[in-house]
Design a protein around this motif. Structure first.
Motif, PDB file in Angstrom:
ATOM      1  N   GLU A 285      -4.952  -4.301   0.386  1.00  0.00           N
ATOM      2  CA  GLU A 285      -5.640  -4.685   1.620  1.00  0.00           C
ATOM      3  C   GLU A 285      -5.298  -6.121   2.024  1.00  0.00           C
ATOM      4  N   ALA A 286      -5.205  -7.017   1.036  1.00  0.00           N
ATOM      5  CA  ALA A 286      -4.858  -8.404   1.329  1.00  0.00           C
ATOM      6  C   ALA A 286      -3.428  -8.509   1.855  1.00  0.00           C
ATOM      7  N   LEU A 287      -2.520  -7.728   1.286  1.00  0.00           N
ATOM      8  CA  LEU A 287      -1.136  -7.734   1.757  1.00  0.00           C
ATOM      9  C   LEU A 287      -1.032  -7.182   3.168  1.00  0.00           C
ATOM     10  N   THR A 288      -1.842  -6.187   3.474  1.00  0.00           N
ATOM     11  CA  THR A 288      -1.823  -5.603   4.813  1.00  0.00           C
ATOM     12  C   THR A 288      -2.229  -6.636   5.859  1.00  0.00           C
ATOM     13  N   LYS A 289      -3.180  -7.473   5.525  1.00  0.00           N
ATOM     14  CA  LYS A 289      -3.598  -8.526   6.461  1.00  0.00           C
ATOM     15  C   LYS A 289      -2.455  -9.488   6.765  1.00  0.00           C
ATOM     16  N   ASP A 290      -1.520  -9.624   5.840  1.00  0.00           N
ATOM     17  CA  ASP A 290      -0.384 -10.521   6.035  1.00  0.00           C
ATOM     18  C   ASP A 290       0.839  -9.804   6.588  1.00  0.00           C
ATOM     19  N   GLY A 291       0.656  -8.560   7.033  1.00  0.00           N
ATOM     20  CA  GLY A 291       1.737  -7.852   7.709  1.00  0.00           C
ATOM     21  C   GLY A 291       2.622  -6.994   6.837  1.00  0.00           C
ATOM     22  N   TYR A 292       2.204  -6.698   5.587  1.00  0.00           N
ATOM     23  CA  TYR A 292       3.048  -5.912   4.700  1.00  0.00           C
ATOM     24  C   TYR A 292       2.751  -4.405   4.755  1.00  0.00           C
ATOM     25  N   ALA A 293       1.718  -4.003   5.495  1.00  0.00           N
ATOM     26  CA  ALA A 293       1.360  -2.580   5.617  1.00  0.00           C
ATOM     27  C   ALA A 293       1.338  -1.913   4.248  1.00  0.00           C
ATOM     28  N   ALA A 294       0.518  -2.438   3.339  1.00  0.00           N
ATOM     29  CA  ALA A 294       0.511  -1.987   1.954  1.00  0.00           C
ATOM     30  C   ALA A 294      -0.567  -0.938   1.702  1.00  0.00           C
ATOM     31  N   THR A 295      -0.292  -0.077   0.737  1.00  0.00           N
ATOM     32  CA  THR A 295      -1.245   0.941   0.296  1.00  0.00           C
ATOM     33  C   THR A 295      -1.193   1.027  -1.223  1.00  0.00           C
ATOM     34  N   ALA A 296      -2.246   1.609  -1.804  1.00  0.00           N
ATOM     35  CA  ALA A 296      -2.304   1.816  -3.258  1.00  0.00           C
ATOM     36  C   ALA A 296      -2.692   3.268  -3.512  1.00  0.00           C
ATOM     37  N   ARG A 297      -1.998   3.898  -4.457  1.00  0.00           N
ATOM     38  CA  ARG A 297      -2.298   5.290  -4.793  1.00  0.00           C
ATOM     39  C   ARG A 297      -2.108   5.489  -6.286  1.00  0.00           C
TER      40      ARG A 297
ATOM     41  N   ALA B 201       0.562  10.309 -15.269  1.00  0.00           N
ATOM     42  CA  ALA B 201       1.597  10.262 -16.300  1.00  0.00           C
ATOM     43  C   ALA B 201       2.573  11.412 -16.094  1.00  0.00           C
ATOM     44  N   SER B 202       3.855  11.154 -16.358  1.00  0.00           N
ATOM     45  CA  SER B 202       4.886  12.166 -16.187  1.00  0.00           C
ATOM     46  C   SER B 202       5.271  12.760 -17.529  1.00  0.00           C
ATOM     47  N   ALA B 203       5.988  13.881 -17.461  1.00  0.00           N
ATOM     48  CA  ALA B 203       6.429  14.550 -18.688  1.00  0.00           C
ATOM     49  C   ALA B 203       7.465  13.720 -19.433  1.00  0.00           C
ATOM     50  N   GLY B 204       8.121  12.800 -18.727  1.00  0.00           N
ATOM     51  CA  GLY B 204       9.135  11.979 -19.370  1.00  0.00           C
ATOM     52  C   GLY B 204       8.579  10.841 -20.186  1.00  0.00           C
ATOM     53  N   GLY B 205       7.264  10.706 -20.220  1.00  0.00           N
ATOM     54  CA  GLY B 205       6.663   9.668 -21.037  1.00  0.00           C
ATOM     55  C   GLY B 205       6.142   8.494 -20.252  1.00  0.00           C
ATOM     56  N   THR B 206       6.273   8.530 -18.926  1.00  0.00           N
ATOM     57  CA  THR B 206       5.761   7.431 -18.124  1.00  0.00           C
ATOM     58  C   THR B 206       4.245   7.434 -18.158  1.00  0.00           C
ATOM     59  N   ALA B 207       3.656   6.279 -18.419  1.00  0.00           N
ATOM     60  CA  ALA B 207       2.204   6.190 -18.522  1.00  0.00           C
ATOM     61  C   ALA B 207       1.562   6.315 -17.151  1.00  0.00           C
ATOM     62  N   ALA B 208       0.278   6.654 -17.146  1.00  0.00           N
ATOM     63  CA  ALA B 208      -0.457   6.746 -15.888  1.00  0.00           C
ATOM     64  C   ALA B 208      -0.738   5.352 -15.358  1.00  0.00           C
ATOM     65  N   GLY B 209      -0.922   5.261 -14.067  1.00  0.00           N
ATOM     66  CA  GLY B 209      -1.199   3.971 -13.445  1.00  0.00           C
ATOM     67  C   GLY B 209      -1.366   4.119 -11.953  1.00  0.00           C
ATOM     68  N   GLU B 210      -0.923   3.102 -11.210  1.00  0.00           N
ATOM     69  CA  GLU B 210      -1.006   3.104  -9.761  1.00  0.00           C
ATOM     70  C   GLU B 210       0.300   2.607  -9.170  1.00  0.00           C
ATOM     71  N   GLN B 211       0.561   3.017  -7.931  1.00  0.00           N
ATOM     72  CA  GLN B 211       1.724   2.550  -7.206  1.00  0.00           C
ATOM     73  C   GLN B 211       1.266   1.712  -6.019  1.00  0.00           C
ATOM     74  N   LEU B 212       1.724   0.468  -5.972  1.00  0.00           N
ATOM     75  CA  LEU B 212       1.459  -0.426  -4.861  1.00  0.00           C
ATOM     76  C   LEU B 212       2.658  -0.351  -3.919  1.00  0.00           C
ATOM     77  N   CYS B 213       2.456   0.171  -2.725  1.00  0.00           N
ATOM     78  CA  CYS B 213       3.543   0.402  -1.775  1.00  0.00           C
ATOM     79  C   CYS B 213       3.416  -0.545  -0.585  1.00  0.00           C
ATOM     80  N   GLN B 214       4.510  -1.235  -0.271  1.00  0.00           N
ATOM     81  CA  GLN B 214       4.584  -2.103   0.901  1.00  0.00           C
ATOM     82  C   GLN B 214       5.555  -1.463   1.886  1.00  0.00           C
ATOM     83  N   HIS B 215       5.030  -0.979   3.005  1.00  0.00           N
ATOM     84  CA  HIS B 215       5.849  -0.242   3.964  1.00  0.00           C
ATOM     85  C   HIS B 215       6.576  -1.167   4.942  1.00  0.00           C
TER      86      HIS B 215
END
Length: 312
Positions: free
Chosen positions: A155-167, A171-185
């Motif tokens: 939300e703070a990044l969006t205020k500065d014009g980065y159009a950001a979201t979090a989702r 965890a994936s079958a390849g062993g990647t741990a669970a977490g979140e993705q911070l996306c700047q559009h």
């Protein structure tokens, strides 16, 4: 055009209106603040048509009306109104900010001696640039619990014009741990960051410090990806299902809580050796116990074997 600007019955009438509106704004850019009469004369339009386009440009925030400056003695009547471009209106035309920023960073690198020293100087500049921004973000993140900080940062990044979201990112079958993705559009400095990746690296370092965990950049707009994506590992796991707040000390999964204790006591009774005894002594004691049990058993069953016999 068959009539006043913007009054064409052709299918491209809307495009013509837009094109004429751009001509009005461009004329103001080239000649400075202008009156409707001056614009009509330069563009060969009626004043009514020009005023209609000026009203639209004012509504869009591209131009703003001002009083015309009068030099010398002022005549009677109201001063003429002129229309000037706003900062937003100037930004709509060609800008050279990207080249200016790239030239400045290139000069910093060269002044530091080039090579690794130059790269380090640019990195220092990038860190200093985001320092004030990071402080502002830190205050925003301190207002929310740790598990909501990625969303607050978006939300703070969006205020500065980065159009950001979090989702969430499971965890994936390849062993990647669970977490979140911070996306700047959107990235306001994408063109400059393409030449100087230190800008992206400094931003990633800031994200890691703000979120209190090591984050990983998966994609950047500067390198041709559609979205800047940062993986944030889950550092605050949820409690197990059915046990809000996690299991308590001494808790057990499945069965009766007393079962593990009984098993432990049984093992210590049957397999443990008394303190100070050797295994051989223990075996002898066990053998003596078995012999005494055999004698007692014989003594108990002897009468049963002779019962019913004839003494003669």
């Amino acid at each position: 055009m068959s009539g006043p600007a913007g009054q064409s019955g052709a299918p491209g009438g809307h495009d013509e209106q837009h094109g004429t509106r751009n001509r009005v704004a461009r004329s103001i850019l080239d000649h400075g603040p202008s009156t409707a009469a001056e614009l009509a004369l330069r563009l060969e339009l009626t004043q009514a048509a020009v005023r209609r386009h000026l009203d639209s440009l004012v509504g869009e925030g591209v131009v703003e009306p001002r009083e015309k400056r009068v030099y010398g003695s002022r005549g009677r009547g109201r001063p003429a109104k002129v229309f000037a471009l706003t900062d937003c209106g100037r930004d709509a035309f060609e800008q050279d900010y990207d080249n200016l920023a790239a030239d400045a960073l290139r000069w910093i690198a060269q002044s530091a001696g080039g090579g690794e020293r130059g790269d380090a100087a640019v990195a220092d500049f990038a860190r200093a640039r985001v320092a004030a921004q990071a402080e502002q973000y830190r205050r925003e993140l301190e207002r929310v619990p740790p598990e909501e900080r990625t969303r607050a940062l978006a939300e703070a990044l969006t205020k500065d014009g980065y159009a950001a979201t979090a989702r969430s990112a499971p965890a994936s079958a390849g062993g990647t741990a669970a977490g979140e993705q911070l996306c700047q559009h959107h990235c306001p400095v994408a063109h400059t960051a393409e030449q100087f990746p230190q800008l992206c690296e400094a931003e990633t370092e800031v994200f890691s410090r703000l979120l209190g965990t090591h984050v990983q950049r998966l994609a950047t707009i500067a390198h041709g990806d559609g979205v800047c994506t940062t993986f944030v590992p889950q550092s605050h796991p949820l409690p197990p299902a059915g046990r809000p707040g996690g299991s308590s000390a001494g808790g057990h999964r499945g069965g009766s809580p007393s079962q593990p204790r009984n098993v432990t006591e049984t093992r210590s009774t049957t397999t443990g050796s008394p303190a100070g005894e050797t295994p051989s002594k223990t075996s002898k004691n066990a053998s003596k116990t078995d012999n005494s049990r055999t004698k007692a058993s014989n003594a108990t069953t002897a009468p049963a074997n002779t019962a019913g016999r004839n003494p003669a």
